[in-house]
Write an enzyme that holds these catalytic residues in place. Structure first.
Site, mmCIF file in Angstrom:
data_model
loop_
_atom_site.group_PDB
_atom_site.id
_atom_site.type_symbol
_atom_site.label_atom_id
_atom_site.label_comp_id
_atom_site.label_asym_id
_atom_site.label_seq_id
_atom_site.Cartn_x
_atom_site.Cartn_y
_atom_site.Cartn_z
ATOM 1 N N HIS A 41 45.062 38.114 18.175
ATOM 2 C CA HIS A 41 45.333 36.874 17.435
ATOM 3 C C HIS A 41 44.088 36.373 16.704
ATOM 4 C CE1 HIS A 41 48.878 35.972 20.370
ATOM 5 N NE2 HIS A 41 49.285 36.675 19.315
ATOM 6 N N ARG A 89 47.288 43.146 39.063
ATOM 7 C CA ARG A 89 47.265 41.817 38.431
ATOM 8 C C ARG A 89 46.048 41.639 37.531
ATOM 9 N NH1 ARG A 89 49.780 37.008 41.378
ATOM 10 N NH2 ARG A 89 47.726 36.103 41.055
ATOM 11 N N SER A 90 44.923 42.244 37.874
ATOM 12 C CA SER A 90 43.744 42.170 37.004
ATOM 13 C C SER A 90 44.051 42.814 35.655
ATOM 14 C CB SER A 90 42.552 42.874 37.655
ATOM 15 O OG SER A 90 42.176 42.216 38.839
ATOM 16 N N GLU A 108 41.764 36.746 40.173
ATOM 17 C CA GLU A 108 42.631 37.025 39.022
ATOM 18 C C GLU A 108 42.846 35.770 38.176
ATOM 19 O OE1 GLU A 108 44.598 40.218 42.024
ATOM 20 O OE2 GLU A 108 45.587 38.290 41.666
ATOM 21 N N ARG A 127 45.267 37.920 22.860
ATOM 22 C CA ARG A 127 44.523 36.848 22.179
ATOM 23 C C ARG A 127 43.422 37.419 21.274
ATOM 24 N NH1 ARG A 127 48.304 33.859 22.549
ATOM 25 N NH2 ARG A 127 48.413 32.156 24.047
ATOM 26 N N SER A 145 37.600 44.153 37.590
ATOM 27 C CA SER A 145 37.831 44.720 38.924
ATOM 28 C C SER A 145 37.114 43.853 39.947
ATOM 29 C CB SER A 145 37.312 46.153 38.998
ATOM 30 O OG SER A 145 37.372 46.638 40.323
ATOM 31 N N GLY A 146 37.878 43.205 40.807
ATOM 32 C CA GLY A 146 37.255 42.349 41.819
ATOM 33 C C GLY A 146 36.236 43.095 42.652
ATOM 34 N N SER A 147 36.636 44.216 43.217
ATOM 35 C CA SER A 147 35.748 44.989 44.083
ATOM 36 C C SER A 147 34.719 45.789 43.294
ATOM 37 C CB SER A 147 36.561 45.961 44.941
ATOM 38 O OG SER A 147 37.130 46.984 44.125
ATOM 39 N N GLY A 148 35.067 46.165 42.080
ATOM 40 C CA GLY A 148 34.206 47.047 41.303
ATOM 41 C C GLY A 148 34.225 48.474 41.809
ATOM 42 N N GLU A 149 35.165 48.786 42.673
ATOM 43 C CA GLU A 149 35.228 50.110 43.292
ATOM 44 C C GLU A 149 36.532 50.851 43.006
ATOM 45 O OE1 GLU A 149 32.705 51.563 44.566
ATOM 46 O OE2 GLU A 149 31.368 49.846 44.811
ATOM 47 N N THR A 150 37.424 50.304 42.209
ATOM 48 C CA THR A 150 38.692 50.964 41.920
ATOM 49 C C THR A 150 38.396 52.310 41.256
ATOM 50 O OG1 THR A 150 39.682 48.786 41.608
ATOM 51 C CG2 THR A 150 40.942 50.690 40.801
ATOM 52 N N SER A 161 44.060 36.653 44.460
ATOM 53 C CA SER A 161 44.637 35.670 43.537
ATOM 54 C C SER A 161 43.587 34.795 42.858
ATOM 55 C CB SER A 161 45.662 34.787 44.246
ATOM 56 O OG SER A 161 46.805 35.527 44.588
ATOM 57 N N ASP A 206 40.368 33.266 28.623
ATOM 58 C CA ASP A 206 40.759 32.231 27.668
ATOM 59 C C ASP A 206 39.545 31.465 27.148
ATOM 60 O OD1 ASP A 206 43.452 32.862 27.591
ATOM 61 O OD2 ASP A 206 44.043 31.299 29.013
#
Length: 185
Positions: free
Chosen positions: A60, A46-47, A152, A57, A86-91, A149, A160
């Site tokens: 655009h 989802r990120s 994200e 954008r 990356s939420g965790s920063g570990e992916t 969630s 935005d």
């Protein structure tokens, strides 16, 4: 609780979460974006979807931007910027992308809950985000929402808002941007 009550709780969580994002960090990222030749955005799951909406954008606005991993993505070079969400920063796959961008001479920015993570430490710039990681093992922001969630959603709002900041600095309005909107449909 009904769906409308959940929506009110979610928007309250979002309102609280955006108040924790640093103005200095977001301004530094906007300035780096304006100085960069091209912008690459990456994320997983989802990120990654939030990142792809950001790339749209950026296009655009008239900036040359790419979602990492797409068939039409250019090769990164010196003078380019990679933004990793990356939420965790570990992916692991995103850490490898960050390392490769650095080897190619690009600047890197991390949008993460954990600025002291592997990706956060490699990044030239970080935007520390509030939120709960999907595993909830290290930090719990107190959200009712599942997994990542809140992170994200907050990232989408951040992206935005960065667009609005770029529009202001470039003197653009929505009508100008609409002229770059897809019209072959």
């Amino acid at each position: 609780m009904n769906v409308q009550a959940y929506m009110k709780k979610i928007t309250a969580e979002l309102e609280e979460s955006v108040s924790f994002i640093s103005h200095e960090e977001t301004e530094a990222l906007i300035n780096q974006m304006l100085q960069s030749r091209r912008i690459f955005v990456a994320g997983a799951g989802r990120s990654g979807l939030m990142g792809k909406s950001f790339v749209m954008r950026l296009m655009h606005i008239g900036l040359e931007a790419y979602a990492v991993g797409e068939t039409v993505t250019a090769g990164m070079e010196e003078g380019d910027l990679l933004i990793i969400g990356s939420g965790s920063g570990e992916t692991a796959t995103l850490a490898a992308v960050t390392e490769k961008a650095r080897r190619l001479g690009g600047k890197t920015a991390a949008v993460t809950i954990q600025p002291d993570s592997t990706i956060g430490r490699m990044a030239d710039l970080t935007i520390q985000m509030p939120g709960a990681p999907k595993d909830r093992g290290r930090q719990d922001f107190g959200t009712i929402q599942p997994m990542g969630s809140l992170f994200e959603q907050t990232m989408l709002v951040l992206y935005d808002a960065l667009i609005l900041g770029l529009m202001e600095k470039k003197g653009l309005d929505s009508e100008t941007m609409y002229g770059r909107h897809a019209n072959l449909e």
